[in-house]
Scaffold this active site. Sequence first.
Site, PDB file in Angstrom:
ATOM      1  N   ASN A 117      45.230  17.491   6.734  1.00 49.07           N
ATOM      2  CA  ASN A 117      46.557  17.126   7.221  1.00 49.07           C
ATOM      3  C   ASN A 117      46.617  15.630   7.492  1.00 49.07           C
ATOM      4  O   ASN A 117      45.625  15.038   7.930  1.00 49.07           O
ATOM      5  CB  ASN A 117      46.851  17.877   8.522  1.00 49.07           C
ATOM      6  CG  ASN A 117      47.377  19.276   8.272  1.00 49.07           C
ATOM      7  OD1 ASN A 117      48.328  19.472   7.520  1.00 49.07           O
ATOM      8  ND2 ASN A 117      46.750  20.257   8.904  1.00 49.07           N
ATOM      9  N   LYS A 136      52.228  22.336  16.732  1.00 47.95           N
ATOM     10  CA  LYS A 136      50.775  22.256  16.560  1.00 47.95           C
ATOM     11  C   LYS A 136      50.155  22.180  17.950  1.00 47.95           C
ATOM     12  O   LYS A 136      50.792  21.720  18.906  1.00 47.95           O
ATOM     13  CB  LYS A 136      50.422  20.994  15.765  1.00 47.95           C
ATOM     14  CG  LYS A 136      49.107  21.047  15.059  1.00 47.95           C
ATOM     15  CD  LYS A 136      49.188  21.691  13.682  1.00 47.95           C
ATOM     16  CE  LYS A 136      47.829  21.712  13.011  1.00 47.95           C
ATOM     17  NZ  LYS A 136      47.851  22.337  11.707  1.00 47.95           N
ATOM     18  N   GLY A 186      34.200  22.534   5.151  1.00 48.01           N
ATOM     19  CA  GLY A 186      34.451  23.527   6.200  1.00 48.01           C
ATOM     20  C   GLY A 186      35.130  24.745   5.608  1.00 48.01           C
ATOM     21  O   GLY A 186      34.871  25.123   4.461  1.00 48.01           O
ATOM     22  N   LYS A 187      36.024  25.332   6.386  1.00 48.09           N
ATOM     23  CA  LYS A 187      36.636  26.593   5.958  1.00 48.09           C
ATOM     24  C   LYS A 187      37.364  26.439   4.618  1.00 48.09           C
ATOM     25  O   LYS A 187      37.258  27.291   3.751  1.00 48.09           O
ATOM     26  CB  LYS A 187      37.631  27.076   7.035  1.00 48.09           C
ATOM     27  CG  LYS A 187      36.945  27.434   8.364  1.00 48.09           C
ATOM     28  CD  LYS A 187      37.899  28.107   9.331  1.00 48.09           C
ATOM     29  CE  LYS A 187      38.989  27.176   9.854  1.00 48.09           C
ATOM     30  NZ  LYS A 187      38.464  26.081  10.707  1.00 48.09           N
ATOM     31  N   VAL A 188      38.086  25.337   4.448  1.00 46.43           N
ATOM     32  CA  VAL A 188      38.834  25.150   3.198  1.00 46.43           C
ATOM     33  C   VAL A 188      37.947  24.491   2.137  1.00 46.43           C
ATOM     34  O   VAL A 188      37.811  24.996   1.012  1.00 46.43           O
ATOM     35  CB  VAL A 188      40.095  24.277   3.424  1.00 46.43           C
ATOM     36  CG1 VAL A 188      40.863  24.110   2.116  1.00 46.43           C
ATOM     37  CG2 VAL A 188      40.992  24.878   4.494  1.00 46.43           C
ATOM     38  N   ARG A 238      43.907  22.772  16.762  1.00 52.41           N
ATOM     39  CA  ARG A 238      42.702  22.024  16.400  1.00 52.41           C
ATOM     40  C   ARG A 238      41.857  21.798  17.647  1.00 52.41           C
ATOM     41  O   ARG A 238      42.404  21.590  18.733  1.00 52.41           O
ATOM     42  CB  ARG A 238      43.167  20.695  15.820  1.00 52.41           C
ATOM     43  CG  ARG A 238      42.102  19.677  15.583  1.00 52.41           C
ATOM     44  CD  ARG A 238      42.683  18.489  14.870  1.00 52.41           C
ATOM     45  NE  ARG A 238      43.080  18.823  13.502  1.00 52.41           N
ATOM     46  CZ  ARG A 238      43.362  17.924  12.567  1.00 52.41           C
ATOM     47  NH1 ARG A 238      43.312  16.632  12.854  1.00 52.41           N
ATOM     48  NH2 ARG A 238      43.700  18.283  11.342  1.00 52.41           N
TER      49      ARG A 238
HETATM   50  N1  LIG Z   1      42.277  26.044   7.630  1.00 49.13           N
HETATM   51  C1  LIG Z   1      43.457  25.981   7.042  1.00 49.13           C
HETATM   52  O1  LIG Z   1      43.965  27.004   6.553  1.00 49.13           O
HETATM   53  C2  LIG Z   1      44.181  24.688   6.924  1.00 49.13           C
HETATM   54  C3  LIG Z   1      43.548  23.489   7.119  1.00 49.13           C
HETATM   55  N2  LIG Z   1      44.226  22.316   6.952  1.00 49.13           N
HETATM   56  C4  LIG Z   1      43.584  21.045   7.151  1.00 49.13           C
HETATM   57  O2  LIG Z   1      42.460  20.927   6.257  1.00 49.13           O
HETATM   58  C5  LIG Z   1      41.408  20.194   6.907  1.00 49.13           C
HETATM   59  C6  LIG Z   1      40.148  21.054   6.955  1.00 49.13           C
HETATM   60  O3  LIG Z   1      40.449  22.236   7.670  1.00 49.13           O
HETATM   61  P1  LIG Z   1      39.330  23.370   7.888  1.00 49.13           P
HETATM   62  O4  LIG Z   1      38.517  23.506   6.658  1.00 49.13           O
HETATM   63  O5  LIG Z   1      40.063  24.539   8.414  1.00 49.13           O
HETATM   64  O6  LIG Z   1      38.487  22.699   9.036  1.00 49.13           O
HETATM   65  P2  LIG Z   1      36.934  22.968   9.416  1.00 49.13           P
HETATM   66  O7  LIG Z   1      36.766  22.518  10.805  1.00 49.13           O
HETATM   67  O8  LIG Z   1      36.546  24.359   9.063  1.00 49.13           O
HETATM   68  O9  LIG Z   1      36.169  21.992   8.402  1.00 49.13           O
HETATM   69  C7  LIG Z   1      36.201  20.608   8.490  1.00 49.13           C
HETATM   70  C8  LIG Z   1      34.911  20.096   7.880  1.00 49.13           C
HETATM   71  O10 LIG Z   1      34.973  18.677   7.825  1.00 49.13           O
HETATM   72  C9  LIG Z   1      33.731  18.159   8.274  1.00 49.13           C
HETATM   73  N3  LIG Z   1      33.910  16.806   8.768  1.00 49.13           N
HETATM   74  C10 LIG Z   1      34.388  16.393   9.957  1.00 49.13           C
HETATM   75  N4  LIG Z   1      34.378  15.050  10.038  1.00 49.13           N
HETATM   76  C11 LIG Z   1      33.873  14.610   8.850  1.00 49.13           C
HETATM   77  C12 LIG Z   1      33.591  13.322   8.308  1.00 49.13           C
HETATM   78  N5  LIG Z   1      33.784  12.215   9.005  1.00 49.13           N
HETATM   79  N6  LIG Z   1      33.092  13.249   7.042  1.00 49.13           N
HETATM   80  C13 LIG Z   1      32.856  14.352   6.335  1.00 49.13           C
HETATM   81  N7  LIG Z   1      33.081  15.603   6.804  1.00 49.13           N
HETATM   82  C14 LIG Z   1      33.582  15.717   8.038  1.00 49.13           C
HETATM   83  C15 LIG Z   1      33.269  19.145   9.329  1.00 49.13           C
HETATM   84  O11 LIG Z   1      31.876  19.057   9.563  1.00 49.13           O
HETATM   85  C16 LIG Z   1      33.678  20.468   8.697  1.00 49.13           C
HETATM   86  O12 LIG Z   1      32.675  21.005   7.849  1.00 49.13           O
HETATM   87  C17 LIG Z   1      41.945  19.809   8.294  1.00 49.13           C
HETATM   88  O13 LIG Z   1      42.563  18.545   8.210  1.00 49.13           O
HETATM   89  C18 LIG Z   1      43.013  20.857   8.548  1.00 49.13           C
HETATM   90  O14 LIG Z   1      44.004  20.413   9.453  1.00 49.13           O
HETATM   91  C19 LIG Z   1      45.543  22.310   6.552  1.00 49.13           C
HETATM   92  C20 LIG Z   1      46.205  23.464   6.330  1.00 49.13           C
HETATM   93  C21 LIG Z   1      45.608  24.771   6.562  1.00 49.13           C
HETATM   94  O1  LIG Z   2      46.881  27.471   8.379  1.00 49.18           O
HETATM   95  C1  LIG Z   2      47.233  27.948   9.449  1.00 49.18           C
HETATM   96  O2  LIG Z   2      46.541  28.797  10.042  1.00 49.18           O
HETATM   97  C2  LIG Z   2      48.530  27.581  10.074  1.00 49.18           C
HETATM   98  C3  LIG Z   2      49.226  26.468   9.407  1.00 49.18           C
HETATM   99  C4  LIG Z   2      48.741  25.153   9.870  1.00 49.18           C
HETATM  100  O3  LIG Z   2      48.436  24.924  10.999  1.00 49.18           O
HETATM  101  C5  LIG Z   2      48.656  24.078   8.903  1.00 49.18           C
HETATM  102  O4  LIG Z   2      49.097  24.273   7.772  1.00 49.18           O
HETATM  103  O5  LIG Z   2      48.155  22.997   9.263  1.00 49.18           O
END
Ligand SMILES: NC(=O)C1=CN([C@@H]2O[C@H](COP(=O)(O)OP(=O)(O)OC[C@H]3O[C@@H](n4cnc5c(N)ncnc54)[C@H](O)[C@@H]3O)[C@@H](O)[C@H]2O)C=CC1
Ligand SMILES: O=C(O)CCC(=O)C(=O)O
Length: 382
Positions: A276, A90, A192-194, A54
């Site tokens: 998470n 992590k 974001g991505k998810v 992260r």
């Molecule tokens: N990318 C993945 O495959 C995985 C992600 N996660 C968890 O899911 C969550 C999201 O991950 P991603 O989408 O990859 O991250 P990302 O960084 O692509 O997206 C996060 C989004 O949340 C927004 N954000 C940040 N602070 C905010 C707030 N205070 N209020 C509203 N929006 C806010 C950001 O602007 C961004 O658009 C994280 O907690 C990550 O650890 C868990 C498992 C796998």
């Molecule tokens: O989603 C990933 O790329 C790895 C797994 C991970 O870090 C998570 O599940 O938080």
Amino acid sequence: MKQQLDQSSQMSFDIFQKINGHEQVVFCNDPSTGLQAIIAIHDTTLGPALGGTRMYPYASVEDALNDVLRLSEGMTYKCAAADIDFGGGKGVIIGDPKTDKSPALFRAYGQFVDSLNGRFFTGTDMGTTMDDFVQAAKETNFINGIPEEFGGGGDSSVPTAQGVIYGLRATSLYLYGDEDLSGKTYAIQGLGKVGFKVATHLLEIGANLIVTDINEEALKAIEQIAAEQKGNVTIVGSDEIYTAEADIFIPCAMGGILNDETIEKLKVRAVVGSANNQLKEEHHANVLHDKGILYAPDYIVNSGGLIQVADELYGANKARVLMKTKAIYQSILEIYQQSELDAITTLEAANRKCQERLEEQRGRNNFYRRQKSPKWTFINEV
Ligand SMILES: NC(=O)C1=CN([C@@H]2O[C@H](COP(=O)(O)OP(=O)(O)OC[C@H]3O[C@@H](n4cnc5c(N)ncnc54)[C@H](O)[C@@H]3O)[C@@H](O)[C@H]2O)C=CC1
Ligand SMILES: O=C(O)CCC(=O)C(=O)O
């Protein structure tokens, strides 16, 4: 000199207290690129540590350390729940992903990952992208979730988002007797991505969305998709998401968002998201339970990304990834049923399952050594 020694021994004591329960914590410092990162390896009972990295502008090193310790512990449980032969780890990079990134910084990070010689595999997380890890992968083989053309399995947020959808379907079946997600209202925090992929899918099937993000571009993009599909999206402020009148709250941004203050405000029937460490503290699972809000344990709902990156290390196989990701549906249903049967929270039901697997495996190999690669236990089940 004496005084200095005393001080340093006091500091070591505090640090070891803090990281108690973790096997190893590595501080990475590279002044020339500005890299300041912490890698935490929680538990390698099941195999080498695996977990994304992260990037976040932490207010202090202590905040970064707290985050990485909690996230890496969560990965141990996530691996155990998904029946994956990896352990919990992590990484966190201290910095603003909008302004502090450079290819050199991620190459420097890659060198630190390489120095762990296979005890830690990593890839994307909040604030980092596949491009960042293409840079890191120039320095180490222990990177996953990079594009297929660079030898990876591709964007791990795709199966993560699929897993969230399976979690939503199971929740819908449990609550409403029907797994159909259309026509209901979902409050999504973070596009974001998810979160963006989950939102797009829900719009496609005719759901109503209430969304928030601190990134204006993400909000504009979802509005545009809604306009194209004649979908229904309402944008709200960061705090208003907690009071949204919705069926299910989907947190897809930062952790700690389920706390005394926010749970009080929630008007939803369930929380099912990718973020998470959604619970600020474990007892918040009880607070949700007492309020009658069904909580889908985050580390089960969001395990799709982990499933893909773990699979990638043995040769990516999309059919196998999809099959294991689909299993999230059944896992979530079983946890709801177990929680009801034993009158415990859903978190406790999930934790018990993980602890059983960890205990069962602990005697086998309690410290991963690179020479002893874990064996893939999951053969020809596709
Ligand atoms: N990318 C993945 O495959 C995985 C992600 N996660 C968890 O899911 C969550 C999201 O991950 P991603 O989408 O990859 O991250 P990302 O960084 O692509 O997206 C996060 C989004 O949340 C927004 N954000 C940040 N602070 C905010 C707030 N205070 N209020 C509203 N929006 C806010 C950001 O602007 C961004 O658009 C994280 O907690 C990550 O650890 C868990 C498992 C796998
Ligand atoms: O989603 C990933 O790329 C790895 C797994 C991970 O870090 C998570 O599940 O938080």
